[in-house]
Design an enzyme around this catalytic site. Structure first.
Site, PDB file in Angstrom:
ATOM      1  N   LYS A 103     -15.005 -10.234   7.478  1.00  0.00           N
ATOM      2  CA  LYS A 103     -14.382 -11.024   6.612  1.00  0.00           C
ATOM      3  C   LYS A 103     -14.659 -12.187   6.299  1.00  0.00           C
ATOM      4  CE  LYS A 103     -10.630  -8.405   8.074  1.00  0.00           C
ATOM      5  NZ  LYS A 103      -9.636  -7.727   6.788  1.00  0.00           N
ATOM      6  N   SER A 129      -7.306   1.657  -2.377  1.00  0.00           N
ATOM      7  CA  SER A 129      -5.995   1.047  -2.566  1.00  0.00           C
ATOM      8  C   SER A 129      -6.440  -0.459  -3.347  1.00  0.00           C
ATOM      9  CB  SER A 129      -4.944   0.729  -1.259  1.00  0.00           C
ATOM     10  OG  SER A 129      -4.220  -0.199  -1.585  1.00  0.00           O
ATOM     11  N   GLU A 186     -13.154 -12.314  -6.366  1.00  0.00           N
ATOM     12  CA  GLU A 186     -11.768 -12.046  -6.972  1.00  0.00           C
ATOM     13  C   GLU A 186     -10.857 -12.708  -6.091  1.00  0.00           C
ATOM     14  OE1 GLU A 186     -14.902  -9.405  -6.851  1.00  0.00           O
ATOM     15  OE2 GLU A 186     -13.739  -9.103  -5.299  1.00  0.00           O
ATOM     16  N   GLU A 222       0.820  -1.163  -0.088  1.00  0.00           N
ATOM     17  CA  GLU A 222      -0.202   0.019   0.022  1.00  0.00           C
ATOM     18  C   GLU A 222       0.852   1.390  -0.103  1.00  0.00           C
ATOM     19  OE1 GLU A 222      -4.294  -0.627   1.686  1.00  0.00           O
ATOM     20  OE2 GLU A 222      -3.118   0.847   3.275  1.00  0.00           O
ATOM     21  N   CYS A 245      -8.111  -2.129   3.897  1.00  0.00           N
ATOM     22  CA  CYS A 245      -8.058  -3.403   4.589  1.00  0.00           C
ATOM     23  C   CYS A 245      -9.461  -3.831   5.286  1.00  0.00           C
ATOM     24  CB  CYS A 245      -6.779  -3.368   5.680  1.00  0.00           C
ATOM     25  SG  CYS A 245      -6.338  -1.767   6.082  1.00  0.00           S
ATOM     26  N   CYS A 256     -10.487  -2.121  14.395  1.00  0.00           N
ATOM     27  CA  CYS A 256     -10.817  -3.650  14.633  1.00  0.00           C
ATOM     28  C   CYS A 256     -10.932  -3.970  16.034  1.00  0.00           C
ATOM     29  CB  CYS A 256      -9.606  -4.559  13.847  1.00  0.00           C
ATOM     30  SG  CYS A 256      -9.290  -3.659  12.137  1.00  0.00           S
ATOM     31  N   GLU A 292       2.098   1.790  -3.602  1.00  0.00           N
ATOM     32  CA  GLU A 292       0.941   2.368  -4.160  1.00  0.00           C
ATOM     33  C   GLU A 292       0.834   3.847  -3.939  1.00  0.00           C
ATOM     34  OE1 GLU A 292      -2.454   0.270  -3.525  1.00  0.00           O
ATOM     35  OE2 GLU A 292      -3.788   1.292  -4.943  1.00  0.00           O
ATOM     36  N   GLU A 340     -15.815 -11.302   3.046  1.00  0.00           N
ATOM     37  CA  GLU A 340     -14.749 -10.895   2.119  1.00  0.00           C
ATOM     38  C   GLU A 340     -14.274 -12.315   1.278  1.00  0.00           C
ATOM     39  OE1 GLU A 340     -11.053  -9.711   4.085  1.00  0.00           O
ATOM     40  OE2 GLU A 340     -10.568  -8.330   2.439  1.00  0.00           O
TER      41      GLU A 340
END
Ligand code: SF4
Ligand code: SF4
Ligand code: SF4
Ligand code: FES
Lengths: 116, 591
Positions: free
Chosen positions: B363, B323, B371, B283, B303, B513, B286, B366
């Site tokens: 998650k 990102s 993908e 990241e 994230c 989190c 990037e 996710e």
């Protein structure tokens, strides 16, 4: 004890004056009450438990009284759910409860007769 | 000031306070079910009723303001009978299967009330449940047989997540329901899977989708090589289900956590912290690339899958800012399955089963994103929340408190302090800045403790800072945003276009989190959510400052080794194949 009974009779008397539902006749009393429940249900908003979940239970129990198949526990349960309407959030539940309280007191014989 | 009499005792209270507030301040307990402080003060459930002398009806303590000379009884026979009757009425509309219920671990507020008020089962019929179906979802589900219609989830989803998924629906008169758009799973009803609602639900109605069963199955399967990893924030709370206080230092529980996982039968224990460091490299690179090449700025972190779902559903016009780096545990899964397993362990990636322990319910969603695989190999196969891990450990009779410490030796369990702080709001940005500054300026930051990035920040749940890079000749404006409330506000600011940011950290949950939707539940009358977040965050910051050898991600020897051997350099072609992803608008329908 006797003082308590006097107080209760006084309260009963006050309600008697205030509330015309007390003059319910014994004939068809349960059918009439079930009719009354149906009317009330239209106004229930569904928010608080004593009224939303209590009134349908009261209806269920009244149906049993109409059918003539109740035991003492069911009579006590009915009383408890009626009393509990005093905890409702708004006047729909509270007013229905008050009326039912008076009916239960003043027509107690009609209820008790059904208990086996 | 007002004087009143509470259970026979004369006490003083502030004008405008409710009976409940006054009682709690004076150590008098009044039960509640629908009440959530400043969030859900609706007076629906009537479990908190009390008797006020002179009033014929009972009143709800949570929404009745005190009056001078009030005489209140919180435990008169009438009160107790009413609470019992109310609870019995609820019980009649509840399907009991506590032994398999997600809240059957003692955390069910409804169950505890039934117990406190001795509601006997003769007071309810064979319980059928209010409605007899489950609203499905990939992150959370709602079992309608257990709902008590308290509306807490409605308030929290509206005000904390700001996704407004739930509605109290009362179409057919006396049979209300709290649910997302009728007929739709959560995936199609606008839910971001933050799981905040699962933490306030007083029953097992709302919960994370169970992955325990599939994990147990994988562990039992002799052909599967089962690997596990755990997120930074898990170690801030993993001890709580075993009696450790909120904010217990990481050192006291991390080793036991690794050992417990080993005892549960995982073949290899690794740590998402490794990939958190890797994420900073990807990241950060990037970010530097976008600054140097005039790419889309500000760059948004990616994230938090709850946050990613938020932007994909609600603000897709901003997707180019996100990102492309995968979240740490997805990177970890991709590295372990596609490189570690075949190249070092000589195991076919198809036989590897990857389990992530996460503080997060999103998650779970996710890992199901299409993908998240390369050449038919899914990055991660199952996600257990911190709560589920606690349950699994208890189920296996593992005495967590008395476990010895274990430290996995493999490269993929080594990490720097910068990775640990990912679990707190501001931690990702702090970690990124520590590395980006050094890469661009050629020397480390003066102080690694960027305290202005920590804590709650403004009332809008936003923190801002400007970082001066003297040699590069750049002032970098960063912002840190947490929770739906902050996200909403930040988009207003971005829409206005007056402020220029370069880099923004977004977290779906308030506090980051550490306060994720999969973390152990701390009831709000015990501790406010930001207090919980602050204590757990301090455990992570303490570990960063004291326990780790390195505090900058680029110094991680494991990460350096990974680039030297497998990925060439951060942002390389092969890194992009395995460590990056893409996003698209997601449709939903709310009714
Ligand atoms: S919600 Fe509570 S009472 Fe209901 S089944 Fe689950 S643990 Fe039991
Ligand atoms: S998970 Fe979050 S967004 Fe989804 S319904 Fe619950 S609070 Fe709302
Ligand atoms: S799902 Fe849970 S929080 Fe929402 S209304 Fe039902 S019991 Fe309350
Ligand atoms: S807690 Fe007061 S009415 Fe529900």
């Amino acid at each position: 004890m006797s003082k308590e009974i006097v107080l209760r009779i006084q309260e009963l008397y006050e309600n008697w004056i205030k509330d015309d539902m007390t003059s319910l006749g014994s004939a068809d009393i349960f059918a009439n009450l079930l009719e009354y429940v149906k009317e009330t249900q239209k106004d229930i908003c569904g928010k608080c438990i004593p009224c939303r979940d209590g009134v349908p239970q009261i209806e269920k129990l009244l149906t049993k009284f109409e059918d003539g198949s109740v035991d003492k526990g069911q009579l006590l349960t009915l009383e408890s759910y009626v009393q509990n309407l005093r905890s409702s959030k708004c006047s729909v539940g509270i007013d229905f409860g008050k009326t039912m309280e008076v009916v239960l007191r003043n027509n107690f014989n009609d209820f008790y007769k059904k208990v086996r | 000031m007002a004087k009143l009499i509470l259970n026979g005792k004369s006490i003083k209270a502030q004008n405008g306070q409710t009976i409940l507030q006054v009682a709690r301040e004076n150590g008098v307990e009044i039960p509640t079910l629908c009440f959530l402080k400043e969030m859900n003060e609706i007076g629906f459930c009537r479990v908190c009723v009390v008797e006020v002398e002179g009033e014929k009806d009972l009143v709800a303590a949570c929404d009745t303001v005190i009056k001078k000379k009030m005489v209140v009884h919180t435990d008169s026979p009438r009160v107790l009978e009413s609470r019992q009757a109310t609870l019995a009425l609820l019980a009649k509309k509840h399907r009991f299967n506590c032994w398999v219920c997600p809240r059957g671990d003692g955390s069910c507020e409804f169950y505890n009330l039934l117990k406190d008020y001795s509601v006997d089962s003769f007071q309810f019929d064979p319980a059928e449940g209010r409605h007899d179906f489950v609203v499905e979802g990939t992150g959370i589900y709602q079992d309608q047989t257990k709902c008590v219609l308290c509306k807490r989830c409605v308030s929290v989803c509206n005000n904390v997540a700001t996704a407004k998924v739930f509605k109290f629906r009362d179409e057919d008169g006396n049979n209300p329901i709290v649910s997302p758009t009728p007929g739709l799973p959560f995936d199609e009803a606008g839910c971001i899977f933050c799981g905040q609602c699962t933490k306030v639900c007083p029953t097992g109605t709302l919960a994370e989708v169970d992955h325990i069963e599939r994990v147990e199955e994988a562990i039992r399967d002799p052909k599967k090589f089962v690997m596990v990893q755990m997120a930074p924030a898990v170690r801030s709370a993993v001890g709580e289900p075993f009696g450790y206080p909120v904010g217990t230092p990481v050192k006291e529980v991390e080793g036991k956590m690794y050992e417990a996982l080993r005892l549960l039968g995982f073949d290899e224990v690794t740590d998402t912290n490794y990939a958190a460091d890797l994420t900073i490299m990807e990241e950060g690179t990037e970010f530097i690339g976008r600054v140097q090449n005039g790419g889309v700025l500000p760059l948004f972190t990616s994230c938090s899958p709850g946050w990613v779902r938020y932007i994909e559903q609600y603000r897709p016009e901003y997707l180019a800012h996100l990102s492309t780096a995968k979240s740490p545990h997805m990177m970890q899964g991709a590295v372990l399955k596609n490189f570690y397993a075949p190249k070092i362990k000589e195991i076919d990636p198809k036989d590897v089963y990857m389990v992530s322990i996460m503080p997060c319910t999103a998650k779970k969603y996710e890992i199901s994103r299409p993908e998240m695989e390369q050449d038919g190999i899914r990055d991660v196969d199952a996600v257990l929340t911190t709560r589920e891990l606690g349950r699994l450990i208890k189920k296996n009779n593992i005495d967590f408190v008395n476990l010895p410490d274990y430290k996995p030796e493999n490269k993929f369990a080594q990490y720097t302090g910068a990775a640990t702080i990912f679990g707190a709001s501001g931690g990702v940005m702090e970690a990124a800045v520590r590395t980006v500054y050094e890469v661009l300026e050629g020397e480390p930051l003066g102080s690694l403790d960027l305290t202005m990035m920590r804590g709650v920040g403004s009332e809008d749940q936003i923190k801002e800072a400007t970082l001066t890079l003297p040699k590069t000749g750049l002032d970098v404006n960063v912002a840190i945003v947490h929770g739906g409330k902050g996200i909403k506000r930040m988009f207003e600011i971005l829409d206005e276009g007056k402020k220029q940011y370069h880099f923004i950290e977004f977290m779906g949950c308030p506090g980051g989190c550490v306060n994720g939707g999969g973390q152990p539940i701390v009831k709000d009358d015990v501790m406010d959510k930001f207090e919980v977040a602050a204590l757990r965050a301090s455990a992570l910051y303490g570990s960063d400052a004291k326990d780790t050898e390195y505090r900058r991600s680029h110094l991680s020897e494991s990460v350096q080794w990974t680039y030297e051997n497998w990925f060439e350099s951060a942002g390389s072609h092969i890194a992009h194949k395995y460590l990056h992803t893409n996003y698209s608008q997601k449709k939903f329908r709310k009714e």
